[in-house]
Design a protein around this motif. Structure first.
Motif, PDB file in Angstrom:
ATOM      1  N   TYR A   1      42.109   9.170  52.349  1.00  0.00           N
ATOM      2  CA  TYR A   1      43.217   8.370  51.823  1.00  0.00           C
ATOM      3  C   TYR A   1      42.762   7.178  51.000  1.00  0.00           C
ATOM      4  CZ  TYR A   1      46.915  10.652  54.577  1.00  0.00           C
ATOM      5  OH  TYR A   1      47.830  11.526  55.071  1.00  0.00           O
ATOM      6  N   ASN A   2      41.461   6.971  50.875  1.00  0.00           N
ATOM      7  CA  ASN A   2      41.004   5.813  50.101  1.00  0.00           C
ATOM      8  C   ASN A   2      41.671   5.822  48.735  1.00  0.00           C
ATOM      9  OD1 ASN A   2      39.212   4.425  48.088  1.00  0.00           O
ATOM     10  ND2 ASN A   2      38.190   3.844  49.984  1.00  0.00           N
ATOM     11  N   PRO A   3      42.363   4.714  48.371  1.00  0.00           N
ATOM     12  CA  PRO A   3      43.168   4.727  47.143  1.00  0.00           C
ATOM     13  C   PRO A   3      42.336   4.983  45.893  1.00  0.00           C
ATOM     14  CG  PRO A   3      43.362   2.612  48.302  1.00  0.00           C
ATOM     15  CD  PRO A   3      42.427   3.454  49.096  1.00  0.00           C
ATOM     16  N   ASP A   4      41.065   4.631  45.941  1.00  0.00           N
ATOM     17  CA  ASP A   4      40.259   4.716  44.728  1.00  0.00           C
ATOM     18  C   ASP A   4      39.335   5.945  44.727  1.00  0.00           C
ATOM     19  OD1 ASP A   4      39.063   4.139  42.380  1.00  0.00           O
ATOM     20  OD2 ASP A   4      38.679   2.033  42.870  1.00  0.00           O
TER      21      ASP A   4
ATOM     22  N   PHE B   1      33.021   0.877  62.360  1.00  0.00           N
ATOM     23  CA  PHE B   1      33.537   1.024  61.002  1.00  0.00           C
ATOM     24  C   PHE B   1      34.948   0.482  60.907  1.00  0.00           C
ATOM     25  CE2 PHE B   1      30.645   4.717  61.529  1.00  0.00           C
ATOM     26  CZ  PHE B   1      29.633   4.204  60.759  1.00  0.00           C
ATOM     27  N   GLY B   2      35.110  -0.647  60.276  1.00  0.00           N
ATOM     28  CA  GLY B   2      36.448  -1.169  60.034  1.00  0.00           C
ATOM     29  C   GLY B   2      37.125  -0.311  58.988  1.00  0.00           C
ATOM     30  N   GLN B   3      38.280  -0.782  58.523  1.00  0.00           N
ATOM     31  CA  GLN B   3      39.028   0.050  57.578  1.00  0.00           C
ATOM     32  C   GLN B   3      38.418   0.047  56.184  1.00  0.00           C
ATOM     33  OE1 GLN B   3      43.182  -0.636  57.543  1.00  0.00           O
ATOM     34  NE2 GLN B   3      43.480   0.201  59.566  1.00  0.00           N
ATOM     35  N   HIS B   4      37.592  -0.935  55.898  1.00  0.00           N
ATOM     36  CA  HIS B   4      37.147  -1.057  54.508  1.00  0.00           C
ATOM     37  C   HIS B   4      35.628  -1.009  54.360  1.00  0.00           C
ATOM     38  CE1 HIS B   4      41.289  -1.918  53.798  1.00  0.00           C
ATOM     39  NE2 HIS B   4      41.239  -2.857  54.709  1.00  0.00           N
ATOM     40  N   THR B   5      34.970  -0.195  55.186  1.00  0.00           N
ATOM     41  CA  THR B   5      33.532  -0.059  55.059  1.00  0.00           C
ATOM     42  C   THR B   5      33.186   0.561  53.715  1.00  0.00           C
ATOM     43  OG1 THR B   5      33.616   0.487  57.367  1.00  0.00           O
ATOM     44  CG2 THR B   5      31.499   0.740  56.296  1.00  0.00           C
ATOM     45  N   THR B   6      32.178  -0.002  53.047  1.00  0.00           N
ATOM     46  CA  THR B   6      31.828   0.554  51.738  1.00  0.00           C
ATOM     47  C   THR B   6      30.644   1.508  51.805  1.00  0.00           C
ATOM     48  OG1 THR B   6      30.615  -1.474  51.368  1.00  0.00           O
ATOM     49  CG2 THR B   6      32.767  -1.284  50.310  1.00  0.00           C
ATOM     50  N   ASP B   7      29.896   1.471  52.913  1.00  0.00           N
ATOM     51  CA  ASP B   7      28.742   2.374  53.037  1.00  0.00           C
ATOM     52  C   ASP B   7      29.189   3.761  53.460  1.00  0.00           C
ATOM     53  OD1 ASP B   7      26.727   0.726  52.326  1.00  0.00           O
ATOM     54  OD2 ASP B   7      26.468  -0.086  54.346  1.00  0.00           O
ATOM     55  N   TRP B   8      29.716   4.508  52.531  1.00  0.00           N
ATOM     56  CA  TRP B   8      30.279   5.806  52.889  1.00  0.00           C
ATOM     57  C   TRP B   8      29.247   6.738  53.488  1.00  0.00           C
ATOM     58  CZ3 TRP B   8      34.969   8.325  50.384  1.00  0.00           C
ATOM     59  CH2 TRP B   8      35.981   7.359  50.183  1.00  0.00           C
ATOM     60  N   GLY B   9      28.054   6.720  52.910  1.00  0.00           N
ATOM     61  CA  GLY B   9      27.020   7.618  53.400  1.00  0.00           C
ATOM     62  C   GLY B   9      26.751   7.408  54.881  1.00  0.00           C
TER      63      GLY B   9
ATOM     64  N   GLN C   1      48.292   3.278  47.421  1.00  0.00           N
ATOM     65  CA  GLN C   1      47.880   2.765  48.733  1.00  0.00           C
ATOM     66  C   GLN C   1      48.523   3.644  49.808  1.00  0.00           C
ATOM     67  OE1 GLN C   1      45.815   0.189  49.172  1.00  0.00           O
ATOM     68  NE2 GLN C   1      45.645  -0.375  47.018  1.00  0.00           N
ATOM     69  N   TRP C   2      47.894   4.783  50.073  1.00  0.00           N
ATOM     70  CA  TRP C   2      48.504   5.747  51.001  1.00  0.00           C
ATOM     71  C   TRP C   2      48.843   5.109  52.342  1.00  0.00           C
ATOM     72  CZ3 TRP C   2      50.048   9.862  48.588  1.00  0.00           C
ATOM     73  CH2 TRP C   2      49.327  10.315  47.465  1.00  0.00           C
ATOM     74  N   LEU C   3      47.911   4.301  52.857  1.00  0.00           N
ATOM     75  CA  LEU C   3      48.129   3.711  54.182  1.00  0.00           C
ATOM     76  C   LEU C   3      48.537   2.247  54.094  1.00  0.00           C
ATOM     77  CD1 LEU C   3      45.033   5.322  55.891  1.00  0.00           C
ATOM     78  CD2 LEU C   3      47.407   5.887  56.374  1.00  0.00           C
ATOM     79  N   GLY C   4      48.523   1.689  52.885  1.00  0.00           N
ATOM     80  CA  GLY C   4      48.794   0.269  52.744  1.00  0.00           C
ATOM     81  C   GLY C   4      50.191  -0.021  52.227  1.00  0.00           C
ATOM     82  N   ASP C   5      50.894   0.998  51.761  1.00  0.00           N
ATOM     83  CA  ASP C   5      52.234   0.812  51.221  1.00  0.00           C
ATOM     84  C   ASP C   5      53.243   1.081  52.339  1.00  0.00           C
ATOM     85  OD1 ASP C   5      54.711   1.085  50.048  1.00  0.00           O
ATOM     86  OD2 ASP C   5      53.931   2.018  48.228  1.00  0.00           O
ATOM     87  N   LYS C   6      54.085   0.086  52.613  1.00  0.00           N
ATOM     88  CA  LYS C   6      55.017   0.188  53.728  1.00  0.00           C
ATOM     89  C   LYS C   6      55.892   1.436  53.650  1.00  0.00           C
ATOM     90  CE  LYS C   6      57.945  -3.189  54.556  1.00  0.00           C
ATOM     91  NZ  LYS C   6      58.499  -4.564  54.520  1.00  0.00           N
ATOM     92  N   LYS C   7      56.200   1.861  52.421  1.00  0.00           N
ATOM     93  CA  LYS C   7      57.149   2.962  52.279  1.00  0.00           C
ATOM     94  C   LYS C   7      56.529   4.309  52.630  1.00  0.00           C
ATOM     95  CE  LYS C   7      58.948   0.782  48.558  1.00  0.00           C
ATOM     96  NZ  LYS C   7      58.569   0.847  47.196  1.00  0.00           N
TER      97      LYS C   7
END
Lengths: 290, 303
Positions: free
Chosen positions: B137-140, A247-255, B161-167
């Motif tokens: 932490y997913n922003p959306d 799982f990379g940081q942006h996986t969309t298959d949450w289930g 962007q909890w983990l994507g914003d440098k600050k």
């Protein structure tokens, strides 16, 4: 009142009497809040492993799933190959535990039951292992593992894990072995048992309570370990490495992610439900060294 | 003759002791002790992983100098980050753990249940916890954003962007680390609190001491050795931190959340710089021992 004077008040009675009910309610609210902070993320992980993306993405973020979809578990099984990961992790854990137990029992026997000069020195030498970070060995071991041709095999993990669990194994066994009376060794000696006979027939059978503590400690060390596991293997993956790489940081298959995480967590939590006290004790053993 | 037999027995005993210790010593020296010295030797060379050590690649302490002066390695930043994490652990996580331990240790209804749940996150793999917090932490669609929307703290539709914003990335990455280990320190301290003699408490209570006074003058002083261990674990653990950072940010965005170990792995695996990787490892060992000594000293002074 008459009743109270018969049975002496325990410490708890004092507290119950003394603690202001308002304070008590506040304490319980705080404890319950912290309980929620601990449990809610896990509850959320459990529920989103059954939810459709539609629910996860807005319709039903925090509630129970409308329908319990087991399909993600099936997909996770196939795609992440959870069974293989489990097999690898169990293999590594079992062999590491066996080696740690045998080696630390042998060393502890020599250090506590046999009398010779310098044994306290050797004992303190082993205890250095409690403070040495894994990082200290990372690079040279990498080189040694490559040269020995065991890179990407289970031995690349088992040998370092056993070595790093050894100090704790000896510390725990020393405590338990100290409770076995020396008379037993002497009686065995008179009966003609040598040191090896005494060790195998007398001491080892009496050490079973220690085995659980060492086993639990070692299990948790290697089951969750990531630094060595991600460096010394590539195809032979344990659960943490497999989960992380899949799982990379942006996986969309949450289930699917949720299902894999639940499956990876479940065995540990199941063991914890049955052995919570024993597990807590083995963690405390690690800190009492001071 | 008799002396001879005794001599033989002594030799045989010595051999037995050696045989009992052999597996342990081999494993311990081979995997822990020898590599420490080798790490130090590697750190004096400019070498890749499978290079032999030669005169040509011997560079003295250049790696150490480079570690602090090179702008591309980001070690000072990483060290600062891990020290910041250490400070947060000592001043936020440990007081919270101590508070929970004191509350539970004084004998509450259901204390075992609370204790067991509080300790649970410690057992879960940090990788799993990291993956879970990535989702939180997913922003959306993450739990955090959605909760802030529901509570009207954040205007609905605004993404952070909890983990994507440098600050804020560093602060965000620290929260799960603190969250996971509160229960561990609490357990240690709870064991200490339970070990305080009930007689002592009772006597103080009969003298009219309040809960706060008992904690301050009796319980906390007597669990000081455990607090010391907790502080050492929290500080050395922060210096060594890796797993959660690796999952959550991998040192990014733009090196804002690097810690020494992410840099070490980067040098070692991606750049194949075993010399520089070892230099960072040696720095970590030295720093861990240094801080353990200092903390020991501080606690001794207070007595």
């Amino acid at each position: 009142m008459a009743k109270e004077s018969k049975t002496p008040m325990t410490i708890d009675d004092y507290y119950i009497k003394k603690t202001n009910p308002v304070v008590k309610v506040l304490i319980y609210i705080f404890l319950a809040f912290w309980l929620l902070v601990n449990l809610f993320p896990l509850y959320w992980m459990f529920t989103f492993s059954f939810k459709t993306n539609e629910e996860i993405y807005g319709k039903n973020v925090a509630g129970l799933p409308h329908e319990w979809n087991w399909q993600y578990y099936k997909i996770a099984m196939e795609r992440v190959n959870m069974i293989k990961l489990f097999g690898n992790s169990i293999l590594v854990a079992v062999i590491t535990i066996a080696i740690t137990i045998i080696v630390s029992l042998m060393a502890t026997y020599a250090l506590t039951r046999l009398k010779w000069r310098g044994r306290t020195l050797v004992n303190s030498f082993f205890m250095l292992g409690l403070t040495i970070p894994l990082h200290a060995a990372l690079v040279p071991l990498y080189k040694a593992i490559k040269l020995a041709g065991i890179f990407d095999t289970m031995w690349a993990l088992i040998i370092p894990y056993a070595a790093f669990s050894l100090a704790m194994g000896i510390l725990i066994s020393t405590g338990f072995m100290g409770e076995i009376p020396m008379d037993l060794d002497e009686a065995a000696c008179i009966d003609g048992c040598g040191v090896w006979g005494t060790f195998i027939r007398i001491i080892c059978p009496l050490m079973t309570p220690a085995l659980a503590t060492i086993g639990i400690y070692t299990f948790l060390q290697c089951w969750n370990e990531f630094l060595f596991a991600s460096t010394y293997t590539s195809a032979f993956k344990t659960i943490p490495v497999g989960v992380q790489q899949f799982f990379g940081q942006h996986t969309t298959d949450w289930g699917v992610v949720g299902a894999a995480l639940v499956m990876a967590t479940f065995p540990t939590l199941l063991i914890y439900v049955f052995l919570s006290r024993k597990i807590q004790e083995s963690f405390m053993a690690g800190a009492i060294k001071g | 003759m008799k002396g001879n037999i005794r001599m033989n027995k002594k030799v045989k005993n010595g051999i037995n002791i050696f045989l009992f210790l052999l597996p342990g010593l081999a494993l311990f020296i081979g995997v822990l002790i020898a590599p420490i010295f080798m790490s130090f030797r590697y750190s004096l060379h400019d070498m890749s992983l499978l290079d032999p050590l030669t005169k040509e690649n011997y560079i003295g302490f250049n790696n150490y100098v480079k570690l602090f002066t090179s702008g591309s390695i980001h070690f000072p930043k990483a060290l600062l980050n891990s020290l910041l994490l250490a400070a947060l652990s000592v001043f936020i996580q440990l007081p919270l753990s101590l508070g929970l331990a004191l509350l539970l240790g004084k004998g509450m209804k259901g204390e075992r249940g609370f204790l067991s749940v509080y300790f649970m996150p410690v057992l879960i793999s940090t990788i799993i916890i990291g993956q879970l917090w990535l989702k939180i932490y997913n922003p959306d669609y993450g739990l955090l954003t959605r909760a802030l929307w529901a509570l009207h703290i954040l205007p609905k539709g605004q993404l952070i962007q909890w983990l994507g914003d440098k600050k804020i990335a560093l602060a965000s990455a620290f929260v799960p680390i603190l969250w996971q280990y509160v229960g561990y320190h609490m357990l240690l301290m709870y064991a200490g609190v339970k070990g305080v003699s009930p007689d002592l408490r009772e006597a103080a209570m009969l003298d009219g001491a309040t809960d706060g006074q008992i904690n301050r003058y009796i319980v906390i002083p007597s669990i000081k050795p455990i607090i010391k261990v907790s502080v050492i674990f929290a500080v050395t653990g922060s210096l060594k931190s890796y797993d959660l950072i690796k999952v959550l940010t991998d040192g990014g965005p733009n090196h804002a959340t690097e810690v020494p170990t992410t840099i070490m792995i980067n040098q070692l695996i991606l750049r194949n710089k075993a010399g520089m990787g070892s230099t960072i490892a040696v720095m970590l060992i030295v720093l861990c021992f240094f801080f353990a000594l200092v903390i020991n000293k501080v606690f001794k002074k207070e007595d």
